[in-house]
Scaffold this motif. Sequence first.
Motif, PDB file in Angstrom:
ATOM      1  N   VAL A   1       0.787  -0.796  -0.082  1.00 41.54           N
ATOM      2  CA  VAL A   1       0.084  -0.120   0.155  1.00 41.54           C
ATOM      3  C   VAL A   1       0.896   1.355   0.320  1.00 41.54           C
ATOM      4  CG1 VAL A   1      -2.092   1.218   0.956  1.00 41.54           C
ATOM      5  CG2 VAL A   1      -1.338  -1.079   1.490  1.00 41.54           C
ATOM      6  N   ILE A   2       1.949   1.177   0.624  1.00 45.20           N
ATOM      7  CA  ILE A   2       3.089   2.066   0.817  1.00 45.20           C
ATOM      8  C   ILE A   2       3.305   2.938  -0.732  1.00 45.20           C
ATOM      9  CG2 ILE A   2       5.586   2.637   1.703  1.00 45.20           C
ATOM     10  CD1 ILE A   2       4.946   1.187   3.898  1.00 45.20           C
ATOM     11  N   GLN A   3       3.603   1.321  -1.407  1.00 43.10           N
ATOM     12  CA  GLN A   3       3.896   1.414  -3.182  1.00 43.10           C
ATOM     13  C   GLN A   3       2.752   2.660  -3.771  1.00 43.10           C
ATOM     14  OE1 GLN A   3       6.338  -2.689  -2.783  1.00 43.10           O
ATOM     15  NE2 GLN A   3       5.076  -1.318  -3.691  1.00 43.10           N
ATOM     16  N   LEU A   4       1.686   2.527  -3.388  1.00 40.55           N
ATOM     17  CA  LEU A   4       0.411   3.062  -4.106  1.00 40.55           C
ATOM     18  C   LEU A   4       0.103   5.023  -3.627  1.00 40.55           C
ATOM     19  CD1 LEU A   4      -2.172  -0.010  -3.658  1.00 40.55           C
ATOM     20  CD2 LEU A   4      -0.846   1.034  -5.562  1.00 40.55           C
ATOM     21  N   LEU A   5       0.789   4.845  -2.135  1.00 41.52           N
ATOM     22  CA  LEU A   5      -0.091   6.329  -2.258  1.00 41.52           C
ATOM     23  C   LEU A   5       0.372   7.506  -3.035  1.00 41.52           C
ATOM     24  CD1 LEU A   5       1.884   5.837   1.624  1.00 41.52           C
ATOM     25  CD2 LEU A   5      -0.701   6.021   1.158  1.00 41.52           C
ATOM     26  N   PRO A   6       1.808   7.430  -3.499  1.00 45.82           N
ATOM     27  CA  PRO A   6       1.809   8.135  -4.559  1.00 45.82           C
ATOM     28  C   PRO A   6       0.973   8.225  -6.055  1.00 45.82           C
ATOM     29  CG  PRO A   6       3.756   7.516  -3.719  1.00 45.82           C
ATOM     30  CD  PRO A   6       2.933   6.525  -3.496  1.00 45.82           C
ATOM     31  N   GLN A   7       0.141   7.561  -5.336  1.00 46.48           N
ATOM     32  CA  GLN A   7      -1.089   7.822  -7.015  1.00 46.48           C
ATOM     33  C   GLN A   7      -2.154   8.001  -6.541  1.00 46.48           C
ATOM     34  OE1 GLN A   7      -0.667   3.802  -9.007  1.00 46.48           O
ATOM     35  NE2 GLN A   7       1.167   3.024  -8.296  1.00 46.48           N
ATOM     36  N   LEU A   8      -2.586   7.900  -5.359  1.00 51.53           N
ATOM     37  CA  LEU A   8      -3.678   8.130  -4.287  1.00 51.53           C
ATOM     38  C   LEU A   8      -4.096   9.652  -3.682  1.00 51.53           C
ATOM     39  CD1 LEU A   8      -3.538   4.751  -2.647  1.00 51.53           C
ATOM     40  CD2 LEU A   8      -5.348   5.134  -5.079  1.00 51.53           C
ATOM     41  N   PHE A   9      -2.899  10.212  -3.471  1.00 53.29           N
ATOM     42  CA  PHE A   9      -3.067  11.160  -3.299  1.00 53.29           C
ATOM     43  C   PHE A   9      -1.999  12.351  -3.449  1.00 53.29           C
ATOM     44  CE2 PHE A   9      -4.125   8.003  -0.067  1.00 53.29           C
ATOM     45  CZ  PHE A   9      -4.805   8.660   1.008  1.00 53.29           C
TER      46      PHE A   9
END
Length: 338
Positions: free
Chosen positions: A84-92
């Motif tokens: 999930v950490i790896q997804l954070l730049p895409q989500l916020f």
Amino acid sequence: MTGTVEHGGALARAIAEYGGEPGDWIDLSTGINPNPVPLPDLPVQFWSRLPDEDLFEQASRAAAIGYGSAENIRPLPVAGTQSVIQLLPQLFDGDIAIFGPTYEEYRSRFQRAGRAVDLVARVEDINDSHRLVILVNPNNPDGRIVPRDEVLRLADRLAEQGGFLVVDEAFADLCPECSVAGDAGRQSNLIVFRSFGKFFGLAGLRLGFVLAAPSICGAIRDGQGPWAVSGPALGIAGSVLPDRQLRNRIEDRIRRRHAALHGVLEEADLTIAGGTPLFMLVDDDRATALHSHLCRYRILTRKFHYEPHWLRIGLCRDRDEEARLREALAAFNGPGGE
């Protein structure tokens, strides 16, 4: 673009440099329970079939019990919180603030995405421009704890400016008084990560949970894709998470091993600068030399490039491992040592 983040658990690298076989080593470089929970018997279909929705929901309900989530919140199983950490730049979008120093993957992932990151030390350092704030609580590696009421006030403040708060509670199983897992979802901008493997000693499962509003969990689930979490991982979580008696036994054993490690480090006259029940942080000008010395004794600890006087030391599995650590530390401090 940043380089690879250094982590604990790099036993193969230590063996390549210092020799020996895996069985010769004591790995104290991670903050993982060294005594894994006994594995439950799993039906063969957990291994042979793709995990279906019922199994996913079973694990989610078990996590709701184990972590005390709000009634309308179903924790989302994920393939370890790192996924999930790896997804954070895409989500916020927007400016990022991270309470640090802390787990380096947070800053690294945003920097890899070309995003600027502000490292902050106090709640007062958060400003009106920040749209995502990340707090590891208790912190890794120094064990800093931001009190629960202060965390919730920060979430309220961020909500007023359209911001979100991620609270990584990977080490909160033994600090329930600081957890805001039960508040995730009640405050729609509050997102809580929980790690399964650290407390239960099963890091190889690669299992974690996200507690957040349904819209956020939905975006994360979409980002991970179908069948992101294995059937055996879901089945094991569904079995052990609701078992309060089992959790109490695990906690008791962790606290006994923690007390024993504390005694070994004090006996070696090392300064304990912080930590959690699963690890201790030593502050010593000789930390780099001590790390190398322990490696020669086939004991792996965790050093930090950004704080060369720090050494993180995890729990020993038993008294025999504690005796080996005690002997190695005595050799370091004795005649002919560093």
